[in-house]
Write a protein that holds these residues in place. Sequence first.
Motif, PDB file in Angstrom:
ATOM      1  N   ASP A  19      10.570   0.155  -3.187  1.00 38.40           N
ATOM      2  CA  ASP A  19      12.001  -0.115  -3.054  1.00 38.40           C
ATOM      3  C   ASP A  19      12.502  -0.082  -1.621  1.00 38.40           C
ATOM      4  O   ASP A  19      13.341  -0.879  -1.237  1.00 38.40           O
ATOM      5  CB  ASP A  19      12.815   0.881  -3.881  1.00 38.40           C
ATOM      6  CG  ASP A  19      12.527   0.781  -5.364  1.00 38.40           C
ATOM      7  OD1 ASP A  19      11.925  -0.227  -5.786  1.00 38.40           O
ATOM      8  OD2 ASP A  19      12.891   1.705  -6.103  1.00 38.40           O
ATOM      9  N   VAL A  20      11.983   0.830  -0.834  1.00 44.66           N
ATOM     10  CA  VAL A  20      12.483   1.011   0.535  1.00 44.66           C
ATOM     11  C   VAL A  20      11.677   0.199   1.544  1.00 44.66           C
ATOM     12  O   VAL A  20      12.231  -0.546   2.345  1.00 44.66           O
ATOM     13  CB  VAL A  20      12.490   2.504   0.919  1.00 44.66           C
ATOM     14  CG1 VAL A  20      12.932   2.693   2.354  1.00 44.66           C
ATOM     15  CG2 VAL A  20      13.384   3.293  -0.028  1.00 44.66           C
ATOM     16  N   ALA A  21      10.360   0.320   1.488  1.00 42.83           N
ATOM     17  CA  ALA A  21       9.515  -0.302   2.508  1.00 42.83           C
ATOM     18  C   ALA A  21       8.959  -1.661   2.095  1.00 42.83           C
ATOM     19  O   ALA A  21       8.407  -2.368   2.929  1.00 42.83           O
ATOM     20  CB  ALA A  21       8.358   0.631   2.858  1.00 42.83           C
ATOM     21  N   ALA A  22       9.086  -2.012   0.829  1.00 42.63           N
ATOM     22  CA  ALA A  22       8.551  -3.279   0.307  1.00 42.63           C
ATOM     23  C   ALA A  22       7.080  -3.458   0.692  1.00 42.63           C
ATOM     24  O   ALA A  22       6.673  -4.492   1.203  1.00 42.63           O
ATOM     25  CB  ALA A  22       9.394  -4.463   0.775  1.00 42.63           C
ATOM     26  N   MET A  23       6.291  -2.411   0.432  1.00 48.05           N
ATOM     27  CA  MET A  23       4.855  -2.421   0.742  1.00 48.05           C
ATOM     28  C   MET A  23       4.065  -2.497  -0.554  1.00 48.05           C
ATOM     29  O   MET A  23       4.497  -1.995  -1.583  1.00 48.05           O
ATOM     30  CB  MET A  23       4.422  -1.108   1.420  1.00 48.05           C
ATOM     31  CG  MET A  23       5.059  -0.769   2.708  1.00 48.05           C
ATOM     32  SD  MET A  23       4.446   0.851   3.259  1.00 48.05           S
ATOM     33  CE  MET A  23       3.186   0.310   4.378  1.00 48.05           C
TER      34      MET A  23
END
Length: 74
Positions: A19-23
């Motif tokens: 959700d945050v880093a899109a990794m």
Amino acid sequence: MPRKSEPHLQNRVRELRSDVAAMTQQQLADAVGVTRQTIVALEKGAYTPSLALAIRIARLFNEPTDTVFYLDET
């Protein structure tokens, strides 16, 4: 007297990674020097990371370690 159960280590790795880093799991694994299978197990709660790995993951997300990993004492 009943024995108190041990607290279980929980984490926000999946949330921060997707959700945050899109990794991807592989990108996170490569960035912290482990296998993708380690990240899978960590996100499922089936693996407790070493302190060094927990710190590397938290630093990657620019978060304090204790906001990424925490004890579920309920």
